[in-house]
Design a protein around this motif. Structure first.
Motif, PDB file in Angstrom:
ATOM      1  N   PHE A  51       3.034  -3.327   0.937  1.00 14.73           N
ATOM      2  CA  PHE A  51       1.671  -3.083   1.377  1.00 14.73           C
ATOM      3  C   PHE A  51       0.856  -4.335   1.068  1.00 14.73           C
ATOM      4  O   PHE A  51       0.613  -4.646  -0.089  1.00 14.73           O
ATOM      5  CB  PHE A  51       1.103  -1.869   0.635  1.00 14.73           C
ATOM      6  CG  PHE A  51      -0.029  -1.193   1.330  1.00 14.73           C
ATOM      7  CD1 PHE A  51      -1.275  -1.787   1.368  1.00 14.73           C
ATOM      8  CD2 PHE A  51       0.153   0.034   1.919  1.00 14.73           C
ATOM      9  CE1 PHE A  51      -2.330  -1.170   2.002  1.00 14.73           C
ATOM     10  CE2 PHE A  51      -0.892   0.664   2.555  1.00 14.73           C
ATOM     11  CZ  PHE A  51      -2.145   0.069   2.600  1.00 14.73           C
ATOM     12  N   LEU A  52       0.446  -5.061   2.109  1.00 12.29           N
ATOM     13  CA  LEU A  52      -0.339  -6.280   1.941  1.00 12.29           C
ATOM     14  C   LEU A  52      -1.812  -5.977   2.151  1.00 12.29           C
ATOM     15  O   LEU A  52      -2.195  -5.427   3.182  1.00 12.29           O
ATOM     16  CB  LEU A  52       0.100  -7.360   2.928  1.00 12.29           C
ATOM     17  CG  LEU A  52       1.473  -7.951   2.722  1.00 12.29           C
ATOM     18  CD1 LEU A  52       1.773  -8.972   3.807  1.00 12.29           C
ATOM     19  CD2 LEU A  52       1.581  -8.601   1.358  1.00 12.29           C
ATOM     20  N   THR A  53      -2.629  -6.344   1.173  1.00 12.75           N
ATOM     21  CA  THR A  53      -4.065  -6.135   1.269  1.00 12.75           C
ATOM     22  C   THR A  53      -4.769  -7.475   1.444  1.00 12.75           C
ATOM     23  O   THR A  53      -4.237  -8.513   1.061  1.00 12.75           O
ATOM     24  CB  THR A  53      -4.613  -5.436   0.008  1.00 12.75           C
ATOM     25  OG1 THR A  53      -4.369  -6.254  -1.126  1.00 12.75           O
ATOM     26  CG2 THR A  53      -3.960  -4.081  -0.180  1.00 12.75           C
ATOM     27  N   LYS A  69       8.944   3.287  -4.211  1.00 14.18           N
ATOM     28  CA  LYS A  69       9.395   2.413  -3.116  1.00 14.18           C
ATOM     29  C   LYS A  69       8.250   1.640  -2.477  1.00 14.18           C
ATOM     30  O   LYS A  69       8.409   1.042  -1.433  1.00 14.18           O
ATOM     31  CB  LYS A  69      10.107   3.239  -2.047  1.00 14.18           C
ATOM     32  CG  LYS A  69      11.423   3.800  -2.515  1.00 14.18           C
ATOM     33  CD  LYS A  69      12.148   4.478  -1.384  1.00 14.18           C
ATOM     34  CE  LYS A  69      13.496   4.968  -1.870  1.00 14.18           C
ATOM     35  NZ  LYS A  69      14.260   5.554  -0.766  1.00 14.18           N
ATOM     36  N   ILE A  70       7.100   1.613  -3.134  1.00 16.17           N
ATOM     37  CA  ILE A  70       5.926   0.931  -2.605  1.00 16.17           C
ATOM     38  C   ILE A  70       5.612  -0.278  -3.485  1.00 16.17           C
ATOM     39  O   ILE A  70       5.546  -0.182  -4.699  1.00 16.17           O
ATOM     40  CB  ILE A  70       4.697   1.868  -2.593  1.00 16.17           C
ATOM     41  CG1 ILE A  70       4.991   3.158  -1.854  1.00 16.17           C
ATOM     42  CG2 ILE A  70       3.480   1.148  -2.011  1.00 16.17           C
ATOM     43  CD1 ILE A  70       5.245   2.997  -0.399  1.00 16.17           C
ATOM     44  N   GLU A  71       5.409  -1.411  -2.839  1.00 17.93           N
ATOM     45  CA  GLU A  71       5.020  -2.645  -3.529  1.00 17.93           C
ATOM     46  C   GLU A  71       3.692  -3.097  -2.921  1.00 17.93           C
ATOM     47  O   GLU A  71       3.576  -3.213  -1.700  1.00 17.93           O
ATOM     48  CB  GLU A  71       6.094  -3.707  -3.307  1.00 17.93           C
ATOM     49  CG  GLU A  71       6.012  -4.894  -4.176  1.00 17.93           C
ATOM     50  CD  GLU A  71       6.485  -4.618  -5.593  1.00 17.93           C
ATOM     51  OE1 GLU A  71       5.924  -5.242  -6.496  1.00 17.93           O
ATOM     52  OE2 GLU A  71       7.399  -3.799  -5.775  1.00 17.93           O
ATOM     53  N   VAL A  72       2.682  -3.321  -3.735  1.00 19.40           N
ATOM     54  CA  VAL A  72       1.369  -3.735  -3.247  1.00 19.40           C
ATOM     55  C   VAL A  72       1.123  -5.180  -3.670  1.00 19.40           C
ATOM     56  O   VAL A  72       1.279  -5.528  -4.833  1.00 19.40           O
ATOM     57  CB  VAL A  72       0.252  -2.822  -3.801  1.00 19.40           C
ATOM     58  CG1 VAL A  72      -1.110  -3.296  -3.331  1.00 19.40           C
ATOM     59  CG2 VAL A  72       0.487  -1.386  -3.389  1.00 19.40           C
ATOM     60  N   TYR A  81      10.662 -13.459  -0.250  1.00 21.06           N
ATOM     61  CA  TYR A  81      11.567 -12.425  -0.746  1.00 21.06           C
ATOM     62  C   TYR A  81      10.934 -11.047  -0.617  1.00 21.06           C
ATOM     63  O   TYR A  81      11.606 -10.086  -0.242  1.00 21.06           O
ATOM     64  CB  TYR A  81      11.952 -12.691  -2.201  1.00 21.06           C
ATOM     65  CG  TYR A  81      12.792 -11.596  -2.796  1.00 21.06           C
ATOM     66  CD1 TYR A  81      14.151 -11.517  -2.503  1.00 21.06           C
ATOM     67  CD2 TYR A  81      12.232 -10.631  -3.613  1.00 21.06           C
ATOM     68  CE1 TYR A  81      14.924 -10.499  -3.031  1.00 21.06           C
ATOM     69  CE2 TYR A  81      12.999  -9.623  -4.142  1.00 21.06           C
ATOM     70  CZ  TYR A  81      14.347  -9.557  -3.851  1.00 21.06           C
ATOM     71  OH  TYR A  81      15.106  -8.539  -4.369  1.00 21.06           O
ATOM     72  N   ASP A  82       9.642 -10.931  -0.943  1.00 21.58           N
ATOM     73  CA  ASP A  82       8.947  -9.643  -0.820  1.00 21.58           C
ATOM     74  C   ASP A  82       9.034  -9.109   0.606  1.00 21.58           C
ATOM     75  O   ASP A  82       9.273  -7.927   0.831  1.00 21.58           O
ATOM     76  CB  ASP A  82       7.471  -9.781  -1.213  1.00 21.58           C
ATOM     77  CG  ASP A  82       7.269 -10.081  -2.678  1.00 21.58           C
ATOM     78  OD1 ASP A  82       8.134  -9.708  -3.500  1.00 21.58           O
ATOM     79  OD2 ASP A  82       6.240 -10.703  -3.016  1.00 21.58           O
ATOM     80  N   LYS A  88       9.732  -1.957   5.611  1.00 25.89           N
ATOM     81  CA  LYS A  88       8.529  -1.901   6.444  1.00 25.89           C
ATOM     82  C   LYS A  88       7.429  -2.699   5.771  1.00 25.89           C
ATOM     83  O   LYS A  88       7.328  -2.754   4.552  1.00 25.89           O
ATOM     84  CB  LYS A  88       8.042  -0.472   6.636  1.00 25.89           C
ATOM     85  CG  LYS A  88       8.943   0.391   7.481  1.00 25.89           C
ATOM     86  CD  LYS A  88       8.830   0.013   8.927  1.00 25.89           C
ATOM     87  CE  LYS A  88       9.649   0.960   9.784  1.00 25.89           C
ATOM     88  NZ  LYS A  88       9.541   0.667  11.198  1.00 25.89           N
ATOM     89  N   LEU A  89       6.596  -3.308   6.582  1.00 21.64           N
ATOM     90  CA  LEU A  89       5.492  -4.116   6.102  1.00 21.64           C
ATOM     91  C   LEU A  89       4.200  -3.483   6.631  1.00 21.64           C
ATOM     92  O   LEU A  89       4.020  -3.379   7.843  1.00 21.64           O
ATOM     93  CB  LEU A  89       5.649  -5.542   6.620  1.00 21.64           C
ATOM     94  CG  LEU A  89       4.627  -6.566   6.234  1.00 21.64           C
ATOM     95  CD1 LEU A  89       4.633  -6.794   4.729  1.00 21.64           C
ATOM     96  CD2 LEU A  89       4.920  -7.865   6.940  1.00 21.64           C
ATOM     97  N   VAL A  90       3.346  -3.036   5.723  1.00 24.87           N
ATOM     98  CA  VAL A  90       2.074  -2.446   6.103  1.00 24.87           C
ATOM     99  C   VAL A  90       0.986  -3.434   5.714  1.00 24.87           C
ATOM    100  O   VAL A  90       0.855  -3.797   4.543  1.00 24.87           O
ATOM    101  CB  VAL A  90       1.837  -1.081   5.403  1.00 24.87           C
ATOM    102  CG1 VAL A  90       0.487  -0.519   5.776  1.00 24.87           C
ATOM    103  CG2 VAL A  90       2.943  -0.104   5.768  1.00 24.87           C
TER     104      VAL A  90
END
Length: 92
Positions: A51-53, A69-72, A81-82, A88-90
Motif C-alpha cells: 500500500f503506497l501512500t 499480508k499488508i505492507e504500507v 524489492y517491495d 498487488k500494488l495499491v
C-alpha cells in the motif's frame, strides 16, 4: 540505476494488471475493520499487498498493523524489492 529498476518494476506490475489506484482514502481513526473491508472490495484479501501512500498516513499504518499480508510505505520510501515481493500494488 535504482530509479530505473523501480520504473521497470512498476511497469511490470502495471502490464500484469496488479496495480490498483485509489484516489482518496482518508479515515479519521485507525480502524482495521474498515481497511479490511476496503481490501475485500478490491479482491486482494488473500494476497500480499503493498500500500503506497502519498504522504505519512498514520491511520492507514495503524489500521494495517494487524493484517499480516499488508505492507504500507510512503511513495518516496519504497524499494524495488517491495514492489516485486507484493502480489498487488495499491496506490493512493
Amino acid at each position: 540505476m535504482k530509479s530505473l529498476a523501480r520504473k521497470s518494476a512498476l511497469t511490470y506490475k502495471a502490464k500484469s494488471k496488479d496495480v490498483i489506484v485509489i484516489e482518496n482514502f482518508e479515515s479519521d481513526q485507525a480502524n482495521t475493520k474498515n481497511l479490511k473491508s476496503m481490501l475485500s472490495s478490491l479482491n486482494v484479501t488473500d494476497k500480499k499487498v503493498l500500500f503506497l501512500t502519498t504522504k505519512n498516513e498514520p491511520q492507514i499504518y495503524l489500521s494495517s498493523r494487524n493484517l499480516h499480508k499488508i505492507e504500507v510505505r510512503e511513495s518516496n520510501t519504497f524499494s524495488t524489492y517491495d514492489i516485486l515481493h507484493a502480489k498487488k500494488l495499491v496506490m493512493q
